[in-house]
Design a protein around this motif. Structure first.
Motif, PDB file in Angstrom:
ATOM      1  N   LEU A  95      34.990  21.962  -3.372  1.00 44.38           N
ATOM      2  CA  LEU A  95      35.095  22.580  -4.347  1.00 44.38           C
ATOM      3  C   LEU A  95      35.465  21.756  -5.767  1.00 44.38           C
ATOM      4  N   ARG A  97      33.630  22.678 -11.030  1.00 42.27           N
ATOM      5  CA  ARG A  97      34.417  23.145 -12.333  1.00 42.27           C
ATOM      6  C   ARG A  97      33.543  23.218 -13.348  1.00 42.27           C
ATOM      7  N   ILE A 103      31.224  30.599 -10.693  1.00 47.17           N
ATOM      8  CA  ILE A 103      31.320  30.263  -9.103  1.00 47.17           C
ATOM      9  C   ILE A 103      31.512  31.572  -8.518  1.00 47.17           C
ATOM     10  N   HIS A 132      36.571  28.601 -12.598  1.00 47.91           N
ATOM     11  CA  HIS A 132      37.556  27.847 -11.606  1.00 47.91           C
ATOM     12  C   HIS A 132      38.723  28.548 -11.919  1.00 47.91           C
ATOM     13  N   TYR A 146      38.980  31.532  -2.591  1.00 51.33           N
ATOM     14  CA  TYR A 146      38.539  30.301  -3.328  1.00 51.33           C
ATOM     15  C   TYR A 146      40.079  29.647  -3.712  1.00 51.33           C
ATOM     16  N   TYR A 177      40.696  25.826  -1.728  1.00 56.30           N
ATOM     17  CA  TYR A 177      40.928  24.825  -2.755  1.00 56.30           C
ATOM     18  C   TYR A 177      42.149  23.902  -2.461  1.00 56.30           C
TER      19      TYR A 177
END
Length: 571
Positions: free
Chosen positions: A527, A531, A536, A550, A560, A564
């Motif tokens: 991940l 960016r 996404i 992001h 997500y 992350y």
């Protein structure tokens, strides 16, 4: 009759390739067919002439010369065999081309279906049989059958009762041969999957991975178990067919005795005709065996031809060529996809709108449906249900798709040169060595590229005296193909899975550069690399569960954000 249509189709292919040789071959076959008849007539006349108290030497000389001429005609069989070999090869090449062109049209989904792959396997078996069936038909009709009719007509003049006895043999021989054929066909169908497994396991036994894991004996046992089962079953069928064949031969030779008896008891005892009878019986029985055997083989092999023509005439699962303009947006509406022989849905009711020139990153756990989604968007798969719209068009046009470039997750390299492995993605530029070298220097770096002794001409694969590459090096070549191919839309599926961090960072920077003014899709598990994306998309169990930038996704504190944070803690 459907089987005959396949024969005519193959004949038409041969005729188109070389009509002169086909016609000449048939003419020679007819000459060969007359030889047994000419031999019988010659022997009959010669014996009758010699048996006379006073005979004509000039007539005997003429009959001997006539007999010698018939022997000379028989030598044309060697020319027929030579010509037949040429025609066989010509037709095989033509049919192989048909298979290759048909397979090239198939969509990627076709090769994910085991049943469809079996169809291809059977078609490959069938192309040779299609040629064999055609040659067998021509040979049977113009040699065995023509010769049989001529000799039978001659014997009917000697004693018509013999013909009636001969016709008792034919149905018995046909029925027994058909039974043998059906048993063999049944065995072939039952063992199709086993034959594929035997070939696979034979390859696994000597593979590099098997050596590493010391698994060669494991695959050898599997290979032996299946092969032994196939051999045992084949022997059972062979023994059964042997008994059937033995019975029909006993009936045949019983009829042979009956014919001789009829001739001696009811014949006129003409010496020439008696000699002809004994010579003719062997010939005619051989012809009956040949005709029935060839016709049964023809029917059996026609089933294989059936597999071939069913395959090349089936237009389902064809890959539709497509043209997507850089200004086209893409809309997915309630798209669902299921793989063949799977009750599970890989994608479930996906609705998604993609703007022109948008940069999309797709993330999620393993098996979430990421790769399946881009295969659908790129047209490699077709939806099970729902629709995909490109600009104003549903589906694809039948134009070229040079503007799409895909880097798949599974890297496939060929035993070709480095340059050819790059150039294969854009055949029109295959000879542009400067451009290919620039790509290779870009993806490998100048120092690494200089270590390839033959530069872009370095062969991949030790089978042909080349080199082996690591997983990361293979992925770099796959990435190089993506760069080499012209595109307005690009799909990258895990492009950095097997490369080092420095190369990964370089690929990210290059991807940012090449994604300008293009619609791009980027799949990754890392991940930290997404960016730069305009949007996404987060997938889970075949669904889109989150989407945004992001920062937007981090603020949602959903899947997500969870993934992350876990990845961030591991560094």
């Amino acid at each position: 009759m459907k089987q005959m249509s396949y024969i005519w189709k193959t004949i038409s292919i041969i005729y188109k390739e070389n009509k002169v040789h086909l016609i000449a071959g048939i003419f020679l076959l007819l000459l060969v067919a007359t030889f047994p008849f000419i031999k019988l007539v010659s022997i009959n006349l010669l014996v009758d002439e010699i048996s006379k108290e006073v005979f004509d030497y000039s007539k005997i000389l003429f009959l001997i010369l006539f007999f010698c001429v018939s022997l000379f005609i028989s030598n044309s069989a060697s020319f027929v065999n030579l010509l037949g070999s040429y025609l066989w090869i010509t037709a095989e090449i033509a049919l192989q081309n048909v298979i290759i062109k048909t397979t090239a049209k198939k969509s990627l989904a076709f090769f994910d279906n085991a049943e469809d792959c079996k169809k291809l396997d059977k078609a490959k078996e069938g192309y040779g049989s299609a040629v064999g069936v055609t040659m067998m038909f021509i040979s049977t009709f113009f040699i065995s059958f023509a010769s049989f009719i001529m000799i039978l007509s001659y014997l009917a003049q000697i004693n018509p009762k013999m013909v009636l006895v001969l016709f008792i043999i034919i149905p018995i021989k046909v029925v027994s041969s058909l039974k043998v054929m059906k048993e063999a066909q049944k065995l072939r169908d039952e063992q199709t999957e086993d034959r594929m497994k035997v070939q696979k396991y034979a390859g696994y036994i000597s593979s590099k991975d098997s050596k590493i894991f010391m698994a060669s004996d494991f695959f050898l046992k599997k290979w032996y178990r299946i092969y032994f089962k196939m051999v045992n079953k084949g022997n059972q069928v062979s023994n059964k067919n042997l008994l059937i064949d033995l019975f029909s031969n006993c009936v045949m030779y019983f009829c042979y005795v009956a014919i001789i008896y009829i001739t001696i008891i009811y014949g006129n005892n003409d010496l020439g005709q008696m000699v002809v009878l004994f010579v003719a019986m062997e010939t005619i029985f051989n012809n009956i065996n040949a005709i029935v055997s060839q016709l049964c083989d023809l029917m059996q092999n026609t089933f294989l031809s059936n597999d071939l023509y069913n395959y090349i005439e089936d237009t389902s699962n064809e890959h539709i060529e497509k043209s997507i303009d850089s200004e086209d947006g893409i809309s997915l509406k309630e798209v669902t996809y299921s793989y063949a022989n799977s009750s599970k849905k890989a994608l479930k009711n996906i609705t998604l709108n993609i703007k022109p020139k948008e940069n999309i990153a797709i993330v999620g756990k393993n098996g979430a449906g990421k790769s399946t989604l881009i295969k659908l968007i790129s047209g490699l798969y077709q939806p099970t249900s729902g629709s995909i719209k490109y600009g104003c068009n549903y589906g694809f046009t039948e134009e070229s798709y040079d503007n799409i470039s895909i880097m798949p997750q599974e890297v496939v390299l060929y035993n070709l040169t480095l340059g050819e492995n790059i150039g294969i993605s854009h055949m029109e530029q295959m000879e542009n060595s400067e451009k290919i070298k620039k790509i290779l220097v870009n993806v490998f770096g100048i120092n690494k590229f200089n270590k390839f002794i033959n530069g872009i001409d370095t062969v991949i694969g030790k089978e042909f005296g080349g080199i082996d590459l690591s997983g990361g090096e293979k992925q770099r070549i796959s990435y190089g193909r993506t760069l080499f191919r012209p595109h307005t839309m690009v799909f990258l599926d895990e492009p950095t899975a097997a490369v080092d961090p420095l190369t990964e960072e370089k690929i990210y920077q290059e991807f940012i550069e090449i994604s300008k003014d293009k619609t791009t899709f980027f799949i990754t598990h890392r991940l930290a690399s997404v960016r730069f994306a305009d949007r996404i998309i987060v997938m889970d169990e075949g669904r889109i569960v989150e989407q945004g930038t992001h920062n937007e996704l981090m603020n949602m504190n959903g899947l997500y954000s969870e993934i992350y944070q876990l990845q961030k803690q591991s560094f």
